[in-house]
Design a protein around this motif. Structure first.
Motif, PDB file in Angstrom:
ATOM      1  N   LYS A   1       3.063  -4.362  17.626  1.00 24.38           N
ATOM      2  CA  LYS A   1       4.415  -4.899  17.452  1.00 24.38           C
ATOM      3  C   LYS A   1       4.422  -6.417  17.466  1.00 24.38           C
ATOM      4  O   LYS A   1       5.153  -7.044  16.698  1.00 24.38           O
ATOM      5  CB  LYS A   1       5.331  -4.357  18.545  1.00 24.38           C
ATOM      6  N   ALA A   2       3.610  -7.005  18.349  1.00 25.00           N
ATOM      7  CA  ALA A   2       3.574  -8.470  18.438  1.00 25.00           C
ATOM      8  C   ALA A   2       3.071  -9.078  17.130  1.00 25.00           C
ATOM      9  O   ALA A   2       3.637 -10.056  16.624  1.00 25.00           O
ATOM     10  CB  ALA A   2       2.697  -8.909  19.604  1.00 25.00           C
ATOM     11  N   ALA A   3       1.998  -8.498  16.575  1.00 27.81           N
ATOM     12  CA  ALA A   3       1.437  -9.014  15.325  1.00 27.81           C
ATOM     13  C   ALA A   3       2.452  -8.883  14.194  1.00 27.81           C
ATOM     14  O   ALA A   3       2.602  -9.783  13.364  1.00 27.81           O
ATOM     15  CB  ALA A   3       0.151  -8.264  14.978  1.00 27.81           C
TER      16      ALA A   3
ATOM     17  N   ARG B   1       5.744  -8.813  14.455  1.00 27.04           N
ATOM     18  CA  ARG B   1       6.833  -9.776  14.641  1.00 27.04           C
ATOM     19  C   ARG B   1       6.395 -11.184  14.284  1.00 27.04           C
ATOM     20  O   ARG B   1       7.166 -11.941  13.674  1.00 27.04           O
ATOM     21  CB  ARG B   1       7.309  -9.712  16.086  1.00 27.04           C
ATOM     22  N   TRP B   2       5.163 -11.540  14.636  1.00 26.01           N
ATOM     23  CA  TRP B   2       4.652 -12.857  14.257  1.00 26.01           C
ATOM     24  C   TRP B   2       4.545 -12.972  12.739  1.00 26.01           C
ATOM     25  O   TRP B   2       4.877 -14.008  12.159  1.00 26.01           O
ATOM     26  CB  TRP B   2       3.294 -13.102  14.905  1.00 26.01           C
ATOM     27  N   MET B   3       4.043 -11.917  12.103  1.00 31.08           N
ATOM     28  CA  MET B   3       3.937 -11.933  10.647  1.00 31.08           C
ATOM     29  C   MET B   3       5.297 -12.129  10.007  1.00 31.08           C
ATOM     30  O   MET B   3       5.463 -12.937   9.082  1.00 31.08           O
ATOM     31  CB  MET B   3       3.322 -10.623  10.165  1.00 31.08           C
ATOM     32  N   LEU B   4       6.297 -11.406  10.495  1.00 33.91           N
ATOM     33  CA  LEU B   4       7.639 -11.501   9.939  1.00 33.91           C
ATOM     34  C   LEU B   4       8.217 -12.904  10.144  1.00 33.91           C
ATOM     35  O   LEU B   4       8.781 -13.493   9.211  1.00 33.91           O
ATOM     36  CB  LEU B   4       8.544 -10.456  10.584  1.00 33.91           C
ATOM     37  N   ALA B   5       8.052 -13.455  11.352  1.00 32.45           N
ATOM     38  CA  ALA B   5       8.587 -14.788  11.633  1.00 32.45           C
ATOM     39  C   ALA B   5       7.909 -15.845  10.774  1.00 32.45           C
ATOM     40  O   ALA B   5       8.571 -16.700  10.166  1.00 32.45           O
ATOM     41  CB  ALA B   5       8.415 -15.111  13.116  1.00 32.45           C
ATOM     42  N   LEU B   6       6.582 -15.786  10.679  1.00 26.74           N
ATOM     43  CA  LEU B   6       5.844 -16.767   9.882  1.00 26.74           C
ATOM     44  C   LEU B   6       6.199 -16.637   8.399  1.00 26.74           C
ATOM     45  O   LEU B   6       6.367 -17.645   7.696  1.00 26.74           O
ATOM     46  CB  LEU B   6       4.339 -16.571  10.077  1.00 26.74           C
ATOM     47  N   GLY B   7       6.307 -15.401   7.922  1.00 28.41           N
ATOM     48  CA  GLY B   7       6.647 -15.196   6.519  1.00 28.41           C
ATOM     49  C   GLY B   7       8.026 -15.714   6.171  1.00 28.41           C
ATOM     50  O   GLY B   7       8.225 -16.345   5.129  1.00 28.41           O
TER      51      GLY B   7
ATOM     52  N   ALA C   1       0.695 -15.573   7.873  1.00 25.59           N
ATOM     53  CA  ALA C   1       1.366 -14.280   7.701  1.00 25.59           C
ATOM     54  C   ALA C   1       0.513 -13.336   6.860  1.00 25.59           C
ATOM     55  O   ALA C   1       0.457 -12.124   7.127  1.00 25.59           O
ATOM     56  CB  ALA C   1       2.737 -14.488   7.057  1.00 25.59           C
ATOM     57  N   GLN C   2      -0.159 -13.864   5.858  1.00 25.18           N
ATOM     58  CA  GLN C   2      -1.023 -13.041   5.028  1.00 25.18           C
ATOM     59  C   GLN C   2      -2.164 -12.436   5.847  1.00 25.18           C
ATOM     60  O   GLN C   2      -2.497 -11.250   5.698  1.00 25.18           O
ATOM     61  CB  GLN C   2      -1.595 -13.882   3.885  1.00 25.18           C
ATOM     62  N   LEU C   3      -2.762 -13.242   6.708  1.00 33.00           N
ATOM     63  CA  LEU C   3      -3.856 -12.740   7.548  1.00 33.00           C
ATOM     64  C   LEU C   3      -3.380 -11.603   8.445  1.00 33.00           C
ATOM     65  O   LEU C   3      -4.065 -10.583   8.600  1.00 33.00           O
ATOM     66  CB  LEU C   3      -4.431 -13.876   8.393  1.00 33.00           C
ATOM     67  N   LEU C   4      -2.200 -11.769   9.047  1.00 39.14           N
ATOM     68  CA  LEU C   4      -1.667 -10.732   9.926  1.00 39.14           C
ATOM     69  C   LEU C   4      -1.348  -9.457   9.146  1.00 39.14           C
ATOM     70  O   LEU C   4      -1.609  -8.344   9.622  1.00 39.14           O
ATOM     71  CB  LEU C   4      -0.410 -11.245  10.638  1.00 39.14           C
ATOM     72  N   LEU C   5      -0.790  -9.602   7.955  1.00 35.13           N
ATOM     73  CA  LEU C   5      -0.480  -8.428   7.141  1.00 35.13           C
ATOM     74  C   LEU C   5      -1.753  -7.665   6.795  1.00 35.13           C
ATOM     75  O   LEU C   5      -1.797  -6.432   6.920  1.00 35.13           O
ATOM     76  CB  LEU C   5       0.258  -8.857   5.875  1.00 35.13           C
TER      77      LEU C   5
END
Length: 233
Positions: free
Chosen positions: A93-95, A97-103, A142-146
């Motif tokens: 979930k943390a990853a 949410r970070w991806m969404l925020a960064l994107g 964000a790409q890396l997290l996705l």
């Protein structure tokens, strides 16, 4: 879920449209600026005769660039919002949410950049630099997290994820090259040409990454299902 099912909306056109719109906007602005004499005629990917910003800063090219890139930023934001739902699961979930925020920050920065491109003044200059830096930087994270979550959850074909990872490595290499050129190239004109060429190449890689995301979502048959009062439309 079958793509022909009633109430099912395929999502792969989102990153596809975002990528193609950005590609068209930059090259249309470049062509118009060359025709108007605002920038020299060349292949900026290799010759670095102009930056993306300069190619889209003047005349009709500026107006059309902003007209296309602002909705492109909306498409980028929608892509990351949908990706957050795509990666929704019990873990990570943390990853997510970070991806969404960064994107979303990246998409907002692109809109800010396009809005103030062609304006003058220190504040506007800061907003332009902030916009393009955050767009590339936050978007890359964000790409890396996705990719990491998609690999863990096995949501896309491995070959597609490997291709996306190769493009990310290439983007990282271009970023490092830009820093090295700024630090080691003493000639101002040569440094500008190198940085301009790297910027165009970085933009092309970014477009390619989103095209691969669209392909991965198409292959995975990912989409949204519409509901009304608890029942599918």
């Amino acid at each position: 879920m079958s793509m022909g099912e009633r109430g099912f909306i395929p999502i792969w056109p989102l990153p596809l449209a975002a990528a193609l719109l950005l590609l068209v906007a930059t090259h249309l602005a470049l062509w118009l600026s060359i025709q108007a004499g605002h920038v020299p005629a060349c292949v900026p990917y290799w010759e670095g005769c102009t930056s993306i910003s300069r190619a889209a800063r003047h005349g009709l090219g500026n107006h059309l660039f902003r007209l296309l890139v602002i909705p492109c930023a909306v498409l980028h934001g929608a892509t990351w919002w949908v990706a957050g739902h795509w990666l929704r699961d019990d873990g990570g979930k943390a990853a997510r949410r970070w991806m969404l925020a960064l994107g979303l920050f990246s998409a907002s920065a692109l809109a800010i950049y396009a809005t103030f491109l062609g304006t003058e003044g220190e504040v506007y200059g800061f907003l332009r630099r902030y916009g393009v830096t955050v767009y590339f930087g936050f978007g890359f994270l964000a790409q890396l997290l996705l990719m990491r979550r998609a690999r863990v959850l096995r949501l896309m074909p491995p070959a597609t994820l490997k291709a996306m990872a190769v493009l990310c490595l290439a983007m990282l290499g271009l970023g490092v090259g830009n820093v090295v050129a700024g630090a080691l190239v003493a000639d101002d004109a040569l440094r500008d040409r190198v940085e301009n060429a790297l910027e165009w190449q970085l933009g092309l890689l970014l477009v390619g990454w989103h095209l691969l995301l669209a392909r991965g979502w198409w292959r995975a048959r990912f989409g949204l299902r519409l509901y009304r009062e608890g029942e599918p439309l």
